[in-house]
Design an enzyme around this catalytic site. Structure first.
Site, mmCIF file in Angstrom:
data_model
loop_
_atom_site.group_PDB
_atom_site.id
_atom_site.type_symbol
_atom_site.label_atom_id
_atom_site.label_comp_id
_atom_site.label_asym_id
_atom_site.label_seq_id
_atom_site.Cartn_x
_atom_site.Cartn_y
_atom_site.Cartn_z
ATOM 1 N N LYS A 192 6.300 -14.178 -3.124
ATOM 2 C CA LYS A 192 5.028 -13.711 -2.292
ATOM 3 C C LYS A 192 4.466 -14.895 -1.418
ATOM 4 C CE LYS A 192 3.915 -10.166 -1.591
ATOM 5 N NZ LYS A 192 4.190 -9.393 -0.279
ATOM 6 N N HIS A 319 10.686 -1.828 -2.172
ATOM 7 C CA HIS A 319 9.120 -2.203 -2.094
ATOM 8 C C HIS A 319 8.349 -1.885 -3.345
ATOM 9 C CE1 HIS A 319 5.003 -1.775 -1.065
ATOM 10 N NE2 HIS A 319 5.163 -3.168 -0.781
#
Ligand code: GKR
Ligand code: MG
Length: 421
Positions: A192, A319
Protein backbone atom coordinates in the site's frame (compact mmCIF):
# COMPACT_ATOMS: atom_id res chain seq x y z
CA UNK A 1 -45.50 -18.45 6.84
CA UNK A 2 -43.68 -21.62 5.75
CA UNK A 3 -40.53 -22.88 7.46
CA UNK A 4 -38.33 -21.91 4.54
CA UNK A 5 -39.29 -18.24 4.69
CA UNK A 6 -37.25 -15.53 6.39
CA UNK A 7 -38.56 -14.95 9.92
CA UNK A 8 -35.98 -12.60 11.40
CA UNK A 9 -33.08 -10.41 10.27
CA UNK A 10 -30.52 -8.90 12.63
CA UNK A 11 -27.98 -6.23 11.80
CA UNK A 12 -25.20 -5.87 14.38
CA UNK A 13 -22.49 -3.18 14.18
CA UNK A 14 -19.14 -4.31 15.55
CA UNK A 15 -15.65 -2.90 16.08
CA UNK A 16 -12.32 -4.69 16.29
CA UNK A 17 -8.79 -3.41 16.99
CA UNK A 18 -6.98 -2.09 13.92
CA UNK A 19 -3.25 -1.26 13.78
CA UNK A 20 -2.04 2.20 12.67
CA UNK A 21 -1.81 1.43 8.95
CA UNK A 22 -0.83 4.41 6.79
CA UNK A 23 -2.39 5.19 3.44
CA UNK A 24 -2.97 8.01 0.99
CA UNK A 25 -5.60 9.71 3.15
CA UNK A 26 -4.19 9.26 6.65
CA UNK A 27 -3.97 6.40 9.09
CA UNK A 28 -6.32 3.69 10.31
CA UNK A 29 -8.14 4.49 13.55
CA UNK A 30 -7.67 2.16 16.55
CA UNK A 31 -10.97 0.43 15.73
CA UNK A 32 -12.24 -0.91 12.41
CA UNK A 33 -16.01 -0.99 11.95
CA UNK A 34 -18.06 -3.74 10.28
CA UNK A 35 -21.67 -4.88 10.32
CA UNK A 36 -22.74 -8.49 10.71
CA UNK A 37 -26.02 -9.53 9.08
CA UNK A 38 -27.90 -12.64 10.22
CA UNK A 39 -30.92 -13.87 8.28
CA UNK A 40 -33.03 -16.55 10.01
CA UNK A 41 -35.55 -18.94 8.44
CA UNK A 42 -38.49 -20.62 10.15
CA UNK A 43 -36.65 -23.94 9.85
CA UNK A 44 -33.82 -22.66 12.01
CA UNK A 45 -31.20 -21.92 9.34
CA UNK A 46 -29.09 -18.78 9.76
CA UNK A 47 -27.45 -17.10 6.77
CA UNK A 48 -24.52 -14.73 7.37
CA UNK A 49 -23.27 -11.59 5.67
CA UNK A 50 -20.63 -8.97 6.52
CA UNK A 51 -20.42 -5.36 5.37
CA UNK A 52 -19.08 -1.90 6.19
CA UNK A 53 -19.95 -0.32 9.53
CA UNK A 54 -20.11 3.40 8.83
CA UNK A 55 -23.20 5.09 10.31
CA UNK A 56 -24.95 6.08 7.06
CA UNK A 57 -24.45 2.60 5.59
CA UNK A 58 -25.58 0.94 8.82
CA UNK A 59 -28.78 2.95 8.72
CA UNK A 60 -29.46 1.71 5.17
CA UNK A 61 -28.75 -1.89 6.17
CA UNK A 62 -31.28 -1.52 8.98
CA UNK A 63 -33.88 -0.07 6.61
CA UNK A 64 -33.29 -2.95 4.20
CA UNK A 65 -33.46 -5.57 6.96
CA UNK A 66 -36.91 -4.39 7.97
CA UNK A 67 -38.25 -5.28 4.50
CA UNK A 68 -36.93 -8.82 4.24
CA UNK A 69 -39.05 -10.85 6.64
CA UNK A 70 -41.33 -13.23 4.72
CA UNK A 71 -39.06 -13.56 1.66
CA UNK A 72 -37.95 -16.88 0.20
CA UNK A 73 -34.12 -17.23 0.42
CA UNK A 74 -34.10 -18.26 -3.26
CA UNK A 75 -35.77 -15.00 -4.28
CA UNK A 76 -32.76 -12.79 -4.98
CA UNK A 77 -34.63 -10.66 -7.52
CA UNK A 78 -37.31 -9.85 -4.99
CA UNK A 79 -34.66 -9.21 -2.33
CA UNK A 80 -33.07 -6.59 -4.57
CA UNK A 81 -36.41 -4.97 -5.38
CA UNK A 82 -37.36 -4.78 -1.73
CA UNK A 83 -34.03 -3.24 -0.81
CA UNK A 84 -34.27 -0.73 -3.65
CA UNK A 85 -37.72 0.24 -2.36
CA UNK A 86 -36.49 0.46 1.23
CA UNK A 87 -33.52 2.73 0.61
CA UNK A 88 -34.96 4.88 -2.22
CA UNK A 89 -32.66 7.14 -4.24
CA UNK A 90 -30.06 7.67 -1.56
CA UNK A 91 -26.37 8.01 -2.43
CA UNK A 92 -24.37 7.14 0.67
CA UNK A 93 -21.16 5.44 -0.28
CA UNK A 94 -18.00 5.48 1.84
CA UNK A 95 -16.65 8.83 2.98
CA UNK A 96 -13.04 7.69 3.32
CA UNK A 97 -12.34 8.00 -0.38
CA UNK A 98 -10.54 4.71 -0.98
CA UNK A 99 -13.12 2.80 -3.00
CA UNK A 100 -13.92 5.37 -5.67
CA UNK A 101 -16.87 7.59 -6.46
CA UNK A 102 -20.30 6.96 -5.02
CA UNK A 103 -23.64 6.82 -6.81
CA UNK A 104 -27.18 5.63 -6.19
CA UNK A 105 -26.49 2.45 -8.16
CA UNK A 106 -23.38 1.65 -6.12
CA UNK A 107 -25.16 2.43 -2.86
CA UNK A 108 -27.92 -0.04 -3.70
CA UNK A 109 -25.40 -2.77 -4.52
CA UNK A 110 -23.42 -2.09 -1.32
CA UNK A 111 -26.58 -2.51 0.76
CA UNK A 112 -27.80 -5.52 -1.20
CA UNK A 113 -24.47 -7.37 -0.97
CA UNK A 114 -24.45 -8.72 2.63
CA UNK A 115 -28.06 -9.86 2.27
CA UNK A 116 -27.29 -11.59 -1.03
CA UNK A 117 -24.39 -13.41 0.63
CA UNK A 118 -26.62 -14.38 3.56
CA UNK A 119 -29.32 -15.62 1.15
CA UNK A 120 -26.75 -17.72 -0.74
CA UNK A 121 -25.49 -19.07 2.60
CA UNK A 122 -29.09 -20.07 3.41
CA UNK A 123 -29.71 -21.59 -0.04
CA UNK A 124 -26.60 -23.71 0.32
CA UNK A 125 -27.55 -24.90 3.79
CA UNK A 126 -31.09 -25.71 2.66
CA UNK A 127 -29.99 -27.87 -0.28
CA UNK A 128 -26.83 -29.19 1.37
CA UNK A 129 -24.37 -27.61 -1.11
CA UNK A 130 -21.50 -25.14 -0.66
CA UNK A 131 -21.98 -21.59 -1.95
CA UNK A 132 -19.44 -22.12 -4.74
CA UNK A 133 -21.85 -24.68 -6.25
CA UNK A 134 -24.51 -21.98 -6.43
CA UNK A 135 -22.06 -19.86 -8.43
CA UNK A 136 -21.43 -22.57 -11.00
CA UNK A 137 -19.09 -24.95 -9.17
CA UNK A 138 -15.49 -24.64 -8.09
CA UNK A 139 -12.61 -24.29 -10.52
CA UNK A 140 -9.95 -24.48 -7.77
CA UNK A 141 -9.66 -26.18 -4.39
CA UNK A 142 -7.92 -23.31 -2.68
CA UNK A 143 -7.90 -19.57 -3.31
CA UNK A 144 -4.55 -17.74 -3.31
CA UNK A 145 -4.23 -14.48 -1.40
CA UNK A 146 -1.43 -11.96 -1.43
CA UNK A 147 0.62 -10.48 1.45
CA UNK A 148 -0.81 -6.99 1.87
CA UNK A 149 1.92 -4.75 3.28
CA UNK A 150 1.36 -1.34 4.81
CA UNK A 151 3.68 1.38 6.00
CA UNK A 152 2.77 1.67 9.64
CA UNK A 153 3.68 3.06 13.00
CA UNK A 154 4.73 0.64 15.74
CA UNK A 155 1.71 1.63 17.85
CA UNK A 156 -1.22 3.97 18.02
CA UNK A 157 -0.16 7.06 20.01
CA UNK A 158 -0.29 6.23 23.71
CA UNK A 159 -0.97 2.52 23.13
CA UNK A 160 1.17 -0.61 23.42
CA UNK A 161 3.03 -1.68 20.25
CA UNK A 162 1.11 -4.17 18.12
CA UNK A 163 2.53 -7.51 17.03
CA UNK A 164 3.58 -6.28 13.55
CA UNK A 165 5.92 -3.48 14.62
CA UNK A 166 6.92 -0.37 12.73
CA UNK A 167 7.46 -0.21 8.95
CA UNK A 168 8.46 3.22 7.66
CA UNK A 169 11.30 2.46 5.24
CA UNK A 170 12.40 -0.32 2.84
CA UNK A 171 13.98 -2.39 5.64
CA UNK A 172 10.78 -2.18 7.70
CA UNK A 173 8.68 -3.15 4.68
CA UNK A 174 10.89 -6.15 3.93
CA UNK A 175 10.81 -7.23 7.60
CA UNK A 176 7.00 -6.98 7.57
CA UNK A 177 6.86 -9.05 4.39
CA UNK A 178 9.10 -11.72 5.91
CA UNK A 179 6.95 -11.94 9.05
CA UNK A 180 3.70 -12.10 7.08
CA UNK A 181 4.98 -14.64 4.60
CA UNK A 182 6.45 -16.85 7.30
CA UNK A 183 3.10 -16.83 9.13
CA UNK A 184 0.75 -17.19 6.15
CA UNK A 185 2.90 -18.52 3.30
CA UNK A 186 1.75 -15.89 0.77
CA UNK A 187 3.32 -16.18 -2.68
CA UNK A 188 2.80 -12.61 -3.91
CA UNK A 189 3.09 -9.17 -2.33
CA UNK A 190 1.16 -5.90 -2.48
CA UNK A 191 2.49 -2.69 -0.93
CA UNK A 192 0.00 0.00 0.00
CA UNK A 193 1.66 3.19 -1.22
CA UNK A 194 0.69 6.83 -1.61
CA UNK A 195 2.22 7.50 1.81
CA UNK A 196 5.78 8.66 1.09
CA UNK A 197 7.42 10.29 -1.90
CA UNK A 198 7.15 7.87 -4.85
CA UNK A 199 10.95 7.45 -5.00
CA UNK A 200 10.91 6.05 -1.45
CA UNK A 201 8.13 3.65 -2.36
CA UNK A 202 10.03 2.53 -5.48
CA UNK A 203 13.02 1.83 -3.22
CA UNK A 204 10.78 -0.35 -1.06
CA UNK A 205 9.59 -2.24 -4.14
CA UNK A 206 13.20 -2.73 -5.24
CA UNK A 207 14.07 -3.98 -1.74
CA UNK A 208 11.17 -6.46 -1.92
CA UNK A 209 12.39 -7.62 -5.33
CA UNK A 210 15.93 -8.10 -3.92
CA UNK A 211 14.60 -9.99 -0.89
CA UNK A 212 11.92 -12.10 -2.56
CA UNK A 213 13.27 -12.92 -6.02
CA UNK A 214 10.48 -13.73 -8.42
CA UNK A 215 7.50 -13.05 -6.14
CA UNK A 216 4.88 -11.04 -8.08
CA UNK A 217 4.76 -7.48 -6.65
CA UNK A 218 2.13 -4.74 -6.75
CA UNK A 219 2.08 -1.12 -5.62
CA UNK A 220 -1.13 0.80 -4.84
CA UNK A 221 -0.94 4.54 -4.03
CA UNK A 222 -4.74 5.02 -4.12
CA UNK A 223 -4.65 7.71 -6.85
CA UNK A 224 -2.16 9.85 -4.97
CA UNK A 225 -0.01 10.64 -8.03
CA UNK A 226 -0.52 12.95 -11.00
CA UNK A 227 -0.48 11.49 -14.50
CA UNK A 228 3.11 12.72 -14.98
CA UNK A 229 4.31 11.19 -11.70
CA UNK A 230 2.52 7.93 -12.48
CA UNK A 231 4.23 7.68 -15.86
CA UNK A 232 7.64 8.27 -14.23
CA UNK A 233 6.95 5.62 -11.56
CA UNK A 234 5.82 3.19 -14.25
CA UNK A 235 9.13 3.77 -16.09
CA UNK A 236 11.19 3.27 -12.95
CA UNK A 237 9.33 0.11 -11.96
CA UNK A 238 9.45 -1.42 -15.44
CA UNK A 239 9.94 -5.17 -14.98
CA UNK A 240 9.29 -5.00 -11.22
CA UNK A 241 5.48 -5.06 -10.94
CA UNK A 242 2.82 -7.53 -12.04
CA UNK A 243 0.46 -4.55 -11.92
CA UNK A 244 0.39 -0.95 -10.80
CA UNK A 245 -2.84 -0.24 -8.94
CA UNK A 246 -4.71 3.08 -9.16
CA UNK A 247 -1.66 5.29 -9.65
CA UNK A 248 -3.86 8.24 -10.64
CA UNK A 249 -7.48 9.35 -10.45
CA UNK A 250 -10.22 8.99 -13.08
CA UNK A 251 -10.66 6.81 -16.15
CA UNK A 252 -9.14 9.40 -18.55
CA UNK A 253 -6.15 9.84 -16.20
CA UNK A 254 -5.61 6.09 -15.97
CA UNK A 255 -5.93 5.82 -19.77
CA UNK A 256 -3.15 8.37 -20.25
CA UNK A 257 -0.86 6.46 -17.89
CA UNK A 258 -1.82 3.07 -19.31
CA UNK A 259 -0.84 4.22 -22.82
CA UNK A 260 2.73 4.78 -21.59
CA UNK A 261 3.17 2.09 -18.90
CA UNK A 262 4.69 -1.31 -19.63
CA UNK A 263 2.72 -3.10 -16.89
CA UNK A 264 -1.07 -3.42 -16.65
CA UNK A 265 -2.89 -0.88 -14.49
CA UNK A 266 -5.34 -2.29 -11.96
CA UNK A 267 -8.17 -0.49 -10.21
CA UNK A 268 -10.60 -0.55 -7.35
CA UNK A 269 -11.12 3.21 -7.56
CA UNK A 270 -11.94 4.37 -11.11
CA UNK A 271 -14.04 1.35 -12.10
CA UNK A 272 -16.38 0.65 -9.20
CA UNK A 273 -19.71 -0.05 -10.86
CA UNK A 274 -20.99 -1.57 -14.10
CA UNK A 275 -21.63 1.84 -15.64
CA UNK A 276 -17.88 2.56 -15.57
CA UNK A 277 -16.93 -0.45 -17.68
CA UNK A 278 -17.69 0.84 -21.21
CA UNK A 279 -15.48 3.95 -20.98
CA UNK A 280 -12.70 2.21 -19.06
CA UNK A 281 -12.50 -0.69 -21.49
CA UNK A 282 -12.96 1.38 -24.65
CA UNK A 283 -10.10 3.69 -23.62
CA UNK A 284 -7.94 0.80 -22.35
CA UNK A 285 -7.58 2.60 -19.04
CA UNK A 286 -7.27 -0.59 -17.00
CA UNK A 287 -5.81 -4.04 -17.57
CA UNK A 288 -7.10 -5.53 -14.31
CA UNK A 289 -10.31 -4.86 -12.37
CA UNK A 290 -10.26 -5.62 -8.66
CA UNK A 291 -13.64 -7.14 -7.94
CA UNK A 292 -15.12 -6.63 -4.49
CA UNK A 293 -18.41 -8.31 -3.71
CA UNK A 294 -19.07 -5.77 -0.93
CA UNK A 295 -19.78 -3.06 -3.50
CA UNK A 296 -20.26 -4.92 -6.78
CA UNK A 297 -23.56 -6.32 -5.47
CA UNK A 298 -22.60 -9.64 -3.91
CA UNK A 299 -21.25 -12.87 -5.32
CA UNK A 300 -23.55 -13.41 -8.30
CA UNK A 301 -22.93 -9.98 -9.80
CA UNK A 302 -19.20 -10.31 -9.12
CA UNK A 303 -19.27 -13.44 -11.30
CA UNK A 304 -20.97 -11.36 -14.03
CA UNK A 305 -18.30 -8.68 -13.66
CA UNK A 306 -15.60 -11.30 -14.25
CA UNK A 307 -17.33 -12.49 -17.43
CA UNK A 308 -17.53 -8.95 -18.81
CA UNK A 309 -13.84 -8.39 -17.99
CA UNK A 310 -12.91 -11.60 -19.78
CA UNK A 311 -14.91 -10.53 -22.84
CA UNK A 312 -12.76 -7.41 -23.07
CA UNK A 313 -9.48 -9.19 -22.35
CA UNK A 314 -9.21 -7.51 -18.94
CA UNK A 315 -7.85 -9.47 -15.96
CA UNK A 316 -9.61 -9.89 -12.60
CA UNK A 317 -8.16 -9.59 -9.13
CA UNK A 318 -9.90 -9.02 -5.78
CA UNK A 319 -9.87 -5.98 -3.48
CA UNK A 320 -10.24 -5.86 0.30
CA UNK A 321 -10.81 -3.46 3.16
CA UNK A 322 -10.48 -4.29 6.87
CA UNK A 323 -12.71 -7.34 7.27
CA UNK A 324 -13.42 -10.44 9.34
CA UNK A 325 -14.09 -14.08 8.58
CA UNK A 326 -17.54 -13.97 6.99
CA UNK A 327 -16.13 -11.71 4.29
CA UNK A 328 -13.12 -14.00 3.91
CA UNK A 329 -15.43 -17.00 3.50
CA UNK A 330 -17.52 -15.16 0.88
CA UNK A 331 -14.35 -14.10 -0.99
CA UNK A 332 -13.09 -17.67 -0.86
CA UNK A 333 -16.27 -19.16 -2.37
CA UNK A 334 -16.25 -16.44 -5.03
CA UNK A 335 -12.57 -17.04 -5.78
CA UNK A 336 -13.22 -20.78 -5.94
CA UNK A 337 -15.96 -20.37 -8.54
CA UNK A 338 -14.47 -17.56 -10.66
CA UNK A 339 -12.47 -18.98 -13.59
CA UNK A 340 -11.23 -15.49 -14.52
CA UNK A 341 -9.50 -14.80 -11.18
CA UNK A 342 -5.95 -14.70 -12.47
CA UNK A 343 -4.20 -12.98 -9.54
CA UNK A 344 -3.92 -13.70 -5.83
CA UNK A 345 -6.67 -11.79 -4.01
CA UNK A 346 -6.10 -9.02 -1.47
CA UNK A 347 -6.96 -9.63 2.16
CA UNK A 348 -6.60 -7.59 5.35
CA UNK A 349 -6.82 -10.79 7.47
CA UNK A 350 -3.29 -10.50 8.95
CA UNK A 351 -4.19 -7.04 10.26
CA UNK A 352 -7.18 -8.26 12.27
CA UNK A 353 -4.75 -9.55 14.94
CA UNK A 354 -6.48 -12.91 15.37
CA UNK A 355 -9.89 -11.42 16.18
CA UNK A 356 -12.98 -12.90 14.49
CA UNK A 357 -16.73 -13.40 14.76
CA UNK A 358 -16.56 -17.04 13.74
CA UNK A 359 -16.21 -20.23 15.76
CA UNK A 360 -13.62 -21.67 13.39
CA UNK A 361 -12.40 -19.05 10.92
CA UNK A 362 -11.03 -20.33 7.63
CA UNK A 363 -7.28 -20.83 7.66
CA UNK A 364 -4.45 -20.10 5.25
CA UNK A 365 -2.25 -22.91 3.98
CA UNK A 366 0.76 -21.83 1.90
CA UNK A 367 -0.84 -18.45 1.23
CA UNK A 368 -4.15 -19.90 0.04
CA UNK A 369 -7.44 -20.61 1.76
CA UNK A 370 -8.64 -24.19 1.21
CA UNK A 371 -12.22 -23.92 -0.01
CA UNK A 372 -14.74 -25.23 2.54
CA UNK A 373 -17.03 -27.95 1.16
CA UNK A 374 -19.66 -27.76 3.93
CA UNK A 375 -23.14 -26.47 3.00
CA UNK A 376 -23.51 -22.71 2.56
CA UNK A 377 -20.51 -20.54 3.39
CA UNK A 378 -19.33 -23.32 5.72
CA UNK A 379 -18.76 -21.01 8.70
CA UNK A 380 -20.55 -20.56 12.04
CA UNK A 381 -21.06 -17.37 14.03
CA UNK A 382 -19.46 -17.24 17.49
CA UNK A 383 -22.21 -15.42 19.39
CA UNK A 384 -20.01 -14.56 22.38
CA UNK A 385 -17.47 -12.99 20.06
CA UNK A 386 -20.24 -11.08 18.27
CA UNK A 387 -21.48 -9.72 21.61
CA UNK A 388 -17.94 -8.68 22.61
CA UNK A 389 -17.28 -6.98 19.30
CA UNK A 390 -20.62 -5.21 19.51
CA UNK A 391 -19.63 -3.96 22.98
CA UNK A 392 -16.45 -2.58 21.40
CA UNK A 393 -18.61 -0.76 18.88
CA UNK A 394 -20.77 0.77 21.58
CA UNK A 395 -17.84 1.83 23.76
CA UNK A 396 -15.24 2.91 21.16
CA UNK A 397 -17.13 6.05 20.13
CA UNK A 398 -16.23 5.67 16.44
CA UNK A 399 -19.13 5.62 14.00
CA UNK A 400 -17.33 6.50 10.75
CA UNK A 401 -14.07 5.43 9.22
CA UNK A 402 -12.08 8.67 9.12
CA UNK A 403 -8.39 8.08 8.43
CA UNK A 404 -7.80 11.75 7.66
CA UNK A 405 -9.48 13.08 10.79
CA UNK A 406 -7.58 10.61 12.95
CA UNK A 407 -4.27 11.58 11.33
CA UNK A 408 -5.06 15.25 11.91
CA UNK A 409 -5.74 14.57 15.57
CA UNK A 410 -2.12 13.39 15.77
CA UNK A 411 -0.48 15.68 13.19
CA UNK A 412 -2.67 18.82 13.03
CA UNK A 413 -1.01 20.12 9.85
CA UNK A 414 -1.82 16.94 7.86
CA UNK A 415 -3.82 17.52 4.67
CA UNK A 416 -5.25 14.80 2.44
CA UNK A 417 -4.45 15.99 -1.10
CA UNK A 418 -5.12 14.10 -4.32
CA UNK A 419 -2.77 13.95 -6.07
CA UNK A 420 -0.10 14.62 -3.46
CA UNK A 421 2.77 14.01 -5.88
O1 GKR B 1 -7.12 -0.41 4.31
O2 GKR B 1 -6.15 1.54 4.14
C1 GKR B 1 -6.68 0.53 3.64
C2 GKR B 1 -6.75 0.44 2.14
O3 GKR B 1 -6.22 1.61 1.58
C3 GKR B 1 -8.15 0.20 1.67
O4 GKR B 1 -9.05 1.05 2.32
C4 GKR B 1 -8.30 0.33 0.19
O5 GKR B 1 -9.63 0.41 -0.16
O6 GKR B 1 -7.05 -1.71 0.16
C5 GKR B 1 -7.78 -0.86 -0.53
C6 GKR B 1 -7.23 -0.63 -1.90
O7 GKR B 1 -6.75 -1.56 -2.48
O8 GKR B 1 -7.34 0.49 -2.41
MG1 MG C 1 -6.50 -0.46 -4.33
Amino acid sequence: MTGTQITKVTVTPIAFPDPPLLNAVGVHQPWALRTIVEVHTGDGFVGLGESYGDAAHLELLRRAAAEIVGLDPFGLAELRQRIAGAIGTVDAADQHGLTGASSQAKTLLRVYSPFEVAFLDLQGQMIGRPVYDLLGGKVRDSVPFSAYLFYKWGAHPGAEPDEWGEALDPDGVVAQARAMISRYGFGSIKLKGGVFHPDQEIEAIQALRDAFGEYPLRLDPNCNWSVGTSVKVAEKTDGLLEYLEDPTASIPGMAEVAAQASMPLATNMCVVEFGHLPEAFATRAVGVVLSDHHYWGGLTLSMHLATVCQTWGVGVSMHSNSHLGISLAAMTHLGAAMPQLSYAADTHTPWQLGVDVLERPLIFVDGSVPVPDAPGLGVTLDRDALARLHENYVSCGITERDDTGYMRSIEPSYQARTPRW
